[in-house]
Design a protein around this motif. Structure first.
Motif, PDB file in Angstrom:
ATOM      1  N   ALA A 140       0.806  -1.224   0.000  1.00 13.21           N
ATOM      2  CA  ALA A 140       0.000   0.000   0.000  1.00 13.21           C
ATOM      3  C   ALA A 140       0.839   1.273   0.000  1.00 13.21           C
ATOM      4  N   PRO A 141       1.845   1.404   0.893  1.00 15.53           N
ATOM      5  CA  PRO A 141       2.646   2.624   0.863  1.00 15.53           C
ATOM      6  C   PRO A 141       3.340   2.851  -0.483  1.00 15.53           C
ATOM      7  N   LYS A 142       3.803   1.783  -1.105  1.00 14.68           N
ATOM      8  CA  LYS A 142       4.504   1.958  -2.380  1.00 14.68           C
ATOM      9  C   LYS A 142       3.538   2.331  -3.496  1.00 14.68           C
ATOM     10  N   ALA A 143       2.330   1.770  -3.456  1.00  9.43           N
ATOM     11  CA  ALA A 143       1.329   2.156  -4.445  1.00  9.43           C
ATOM     12  C   ALA A 143       0.958   3.621  -4.286  1.00  9.43           C
ATOM     13  N   ILE A 144       0.886   4.084  -3.045  1.00  3.82           N
ATOM     14  CA  ILE A 144       0.544   5.484  -2.783  1.00  3.82           C
ATOM     15  C   ILE A 144       1.673   6.413  -3.217  1.00  3.82           C
ATOM     16  N   LEU A 145       2.899   6.122  -2.806  1.00  4.87           N
ATOM     17  CA  LEU A 145       4.030   6.984  -3.158  1.00  4.87           C
ATOM     18  C   LEU A 145       4.258   7.046  -4.669  1.00  4.87           C
ATOM     19  N   SER A 146       3.905   5.993  -5.363  1.00  2.38           N
ATOM     20  CA  SER A 146       4.117   5.974  -6.814  1.00  2.38           C
ATOM     21  C   SER A 146       3.275   7.025  -7.530  1.00  2.38           C
ATOM     22  N   CYS A 147       2.228   7.508  -6.861  1.00  5.84           N
ATOM     23  CA  CYS A 147       1.340   8.498  -7.475  1.00  5.84           C
ATOM     24  C   CYS A 147       1.677   9.930  -7.071  1.00  5.84           C
ATOM     25  N   PHE A 148       2.744  10.112  -6.302  1.00  3.20           N
ATOM     26  CA  PHE A 148       3.158  11.457  -5.922  1.00  3.20           C
ATOM     27  C   PHE A 148       3.702  12.208  -7.135  1.00  3.20           C
ATOM     28  N   ALA A 149       3.428  13.494  -7.184  1.00  4.04           N
ATOM     29  CA  ALA A 149       4.085  14.349  -8.164  1.00  4.04           C
ATOM     30  C   ALA A 149       5.572  14.390  -7.859  1.00  4.04           C
ATOM     31  N   SER A 150       6.378  14.711  -8.856  1.00  2.00           N
ATOM     32  CA  SER A 150       7.832  14.663  -8.694  1.00  2.00           C
ATOM     33  C   SER A 150       8.310  15.513  -7.526  1.00  2.00           C
ATOM     34  N   ALA A 151       7.785  16.739  -7.398  1.00  2.00           N
ATOM     35  CA  ALA A 151       8.227  17.620  -6.310  1.00  2.00           C
ATOM     36  C   ALA A 151       7.858  17.050  -4.949  1.00  2.00           C
ATOM     37  N   GLN A 152       6.671  16.468  -4.853  1.00  2.00           N
ATOM     38  CA  GLN A 152       6.215  15.874  -3.593  1.00  2.00           C
ATOM     39  C   GLN A 152       7.064  14.656  -3.234  1.00  2.00           C
ATOM     40  N   LEU A 153       7.366  13.844  -4.224  1.00  2.00           N
ATOM     41  CA  LEU A 153       8.200  12.664  -3.988  1.00  2.00           C
ATOM     42  C   LEU A 153       9.617  13.077  -3.611  1.00  2.00           C
ATOM     43  N   HIS A 154      10.102  14.170  -4.204  1.00  2.00           N
ATOM     44  CA  HIS A 154      11.445  14.650  -3.884  1.00  2.00           C
ATOM     45  C   HIS A 154      11.522  15.099  -2.419  1.00  2.00           C
ATOM     46  N   ARG A 155      10.466  15.709  -1.899  1.00  2.00           N
ATOM     47  CA  ARG A 155      10.453  16.107  -0.485  1.00  2.00           C
ATOM     48  C   ARG A 155      10.539  14.888   0.418  1.00  2.00           C
ATOM     49  N   VAL A 156       9.805  13.848   0.059  1.00  2.00           N
ATOM     50  CA  VAL A 156       9.868  12.605   0.822  1.00  2.00           C
ATOM     51  C   VAL A 156      11.283  12.047   0.777  1.00  2.00           C
ATOM     52  N   PHE A 157      11.879  12.066  -0.403  1.00  2.00           N
ATOM     53  CA  PHE A 157      13.246  11.569  -0.583  1.00  2.00           C
ATOM     54  C   PHE A 157      14.227  12.357   0.289  1.00  2.00           C
ATOM     55  N   ASP A 158      14.107  13.665   0.315  1.00  2.00           N
ATOM     56  CA  ASP A 158      15.028  14.507   1.077  1.00  2.00           C
ATOM     57  C   ASP A 158      14.868  14.324   2.580  1.00  2.00           C
ATOM     58  N   GLU A 159      13.641  14.069   3.023  1.00  2.00           N
ATOM     59  CA  GLU A 159      13.359  14.043   4.462  1.00  2.00           C
ATOM     60  C   GLU A 159      13.489  12.669   5.095  1.00  2.00           C
ATOM     61  N   HIS A 160      13.703  11.625   4.284  1.00  2.00           N
ATOM     62  CA  HIS A 160      13.717  10.266   4.836  1.00  2.00           C
ATOM     63  C   HIS A 160      14.902   9.453   4.318  1.00  2.00           C
ATOM     64  N   GLN A 161      16.041  10.084   4.210  1.00  2.00           N
ATOM     65  CA  GLN A 161      17.209   9.410   3.638  1.00  2.00           C
ATOM     66  C   GLN A 161      17.584   8.138   4.402  1.00  2.00           C
ATOM     67  N   ASP A 162      17.607   8.205   5.710  1.00  2.00           N
ATOM     68  CA  ASP A 162      17.996   7.031   6.500  1.00  2.00           C
ATOM     69  C   ASP A 162      17.013   5.886   6.317  1.00  2.00           C
ATOM     70  N   GLU A 163      15.722   6.192   6.344  1.00  2.00           N
ATOM     71  CA  GLU A 163      14.703   5.155   6.196  1.00  2.00           C
ATOM     72  C   GLU A 163      14.749   4.532   4.805  1.00  2.00           C
ATOM     73  N   ILE A 164      15.015   5.352   3.807  1.00  2.00           N
ATOM     74  CA  ILE A 164      15.112   4.853   2.434  1.00  2.00           C
ATOM     75  C   ILE A 164      16.271   3.870   2.317  1.00  2.00           C
ATOM     76  N   ALA A 165      17.403   4.228   2.893  1.00  2.00           N
ATOM     77  CA  ALA A 165      18.571   3.336   2.863  1.00  2.00           C
ATOM     78  C   ALA A 165      18.289   2.040   3.610  1.00  2.00           C
ATOM     79  N   GLN A 166      17.641   2.145   4.771  1.00  2.00           N
ATOM     80  CA  GLN A 166      17.320   0.958   5.568  1.00  2.00           C
ATOM     81  C   GLN A 166      16.364   0.028   4.843  1.00  2.00           C
ATOM     82  N   ALA A 167      15.508   0.615   3.989  1.00  2.00           N
ATOM     83  CA  ALA A 167      14.549  -0.191   3.239  1.00  2.00           C
ATOM     84  C   ALA A 167      15.169  -0.812   1.992  1.00  2.00           C
ATOM     85  N   GLY A 168      16.436  -0.477   1.717  1.00  2.00           N
ATOM     86  CA  GLY A 168      17.113  -1.021   0.550  1.00  2.00           C
ATOM     87  C   GLY A 168      16.668  -0.398  -0.757  1.00  2.00           C
ATOM     88  N   LEU A 169      16.086   0.795  -0.677  1.00  2.00           N
ATOM     89  CA  LEU A 169      15.650   1.503  -1.876  1.00  2.00           C
ATOM     90  C   LEU A 169      16.785   2.367  -2.422  1.00  2.00           C
TER      91      LEU A 169
END
Length: 250
Positions: A140-169
């Motif tokens: 569900a979270p991945k299906a939701i994030l896939s629909c984010f606009a580029s700018a919105q997804l970029h904010r998520v990327f900038d604010e969750h670097q550690d979690e992204i790395a831990q998730a292997g993304l």
């Protein structure tokens, strides 16, 4: 309302944000220390929240969340347009598949399950209504994030670097965007033991024709049971249900 009173209200409501799975009760003194406010202010906030039913007195001078929140949750369920139009369709999907069906929605940057219909073999989920889910694990979270606009997804990327790395993304923005772009193009995401080792889930975003994102709908079962299911057929069925829900919502 003045800026000062708005600030005071925001600080008072921040008391509620202290409660979590890890700490379900607080003393007034601990609240004031955690929020770095004066003791009289902390006591005043606790009293006001208790009078409003948002907190309640427990044993040993501790406070827990109050019964008013349960009442408000009832009204949230009744007023949620996704649930108003989607629950009957979820029930039909459960009857057709025998799998659990879950609606998940985004609140800020938190993904929450808002409703679940149980199938013939109930899947034991660690996450249920109201418990924030990990943002980078599961269907569900991945299906939701896939629909984010580029700018919105970029904010998520900038604010969750550690979690992204831990998730292997991907930790490179270009690759991260491509990863979610591929999910958006596919129109669904299948998670196999990703969030919980024994569970698999197929999720489709709830996306209106004008690209308004309402959340995601998922079918959930055990890994072993999902392995013998015709996944392309299940995807078509879930996609049709998602489309029917979104077209019913004004």
């Amino acid at each position: 309302m003045t800026d000062k009173s708005e600030s005071s209200l925001a600080r008072m409501l921040s008391v509620l944000d202290l409660f979590s799975d890890h700490q379900l009760s607080w003393t007034a003194e601990a609240i004031t220390e955690a929020l770095q406010m004066s003791l009289p202010t902390g006591y005043r906030y606790v009293k006001m929240l208790t009078d409003a039913g948002l907190l309640q007195r427990a044993a040993d001078a501790h406070y827990t969340l109050g019964p008013r929140i349960i009442v408000l949750d009832h009204y949230i369920r009744m007023g949620d347009p996704v649930l108003q139009h989607g629950v009957s369709l979820m029930q039909e999907l459960v009857e057709q598949t025998g799998l659990d069906c879950v609606i998940s929605c985004l609140y800020g940057q938190q993904v929450l399950d808002t409703h679940r219909e149980f199938g013939t073999a109930k899947a034991t989920l660690s996450y249920g209504r109201g418990r924030p889910r990990p943002l980078f694990f599961g269907a569900a979270p991945k299906a939701i994030l896939s629909c984010f606009a580029s700018a919105q997804l970029h904010r998520v990327f900038d604010e969750h670097q550690d979690e992204i790395a831990q998730a292997g993304l991907p930790t490179d923005w270009s690759e991260f965007r491509k990863y979610y772009g591929a999910i958006r193009k596919a129109g669904h995401y299948f998670s196999n033991g990703e969030l919980e080792p024994n569970l698999a889930a197929l999720a489709v975003p709830l996306l209106k024709a004008d690209d308004t994102l309402l959340g995601a709908i998922s079918l959930v079962s055990t890994v072993s049971r999902m392995a013998v299911i015709d996944l392309p057929k299940l995807t078509q069925l879930l996609t049709r249900t998602a489309q029917e829900i979104t077209t019913r919502i004004p």
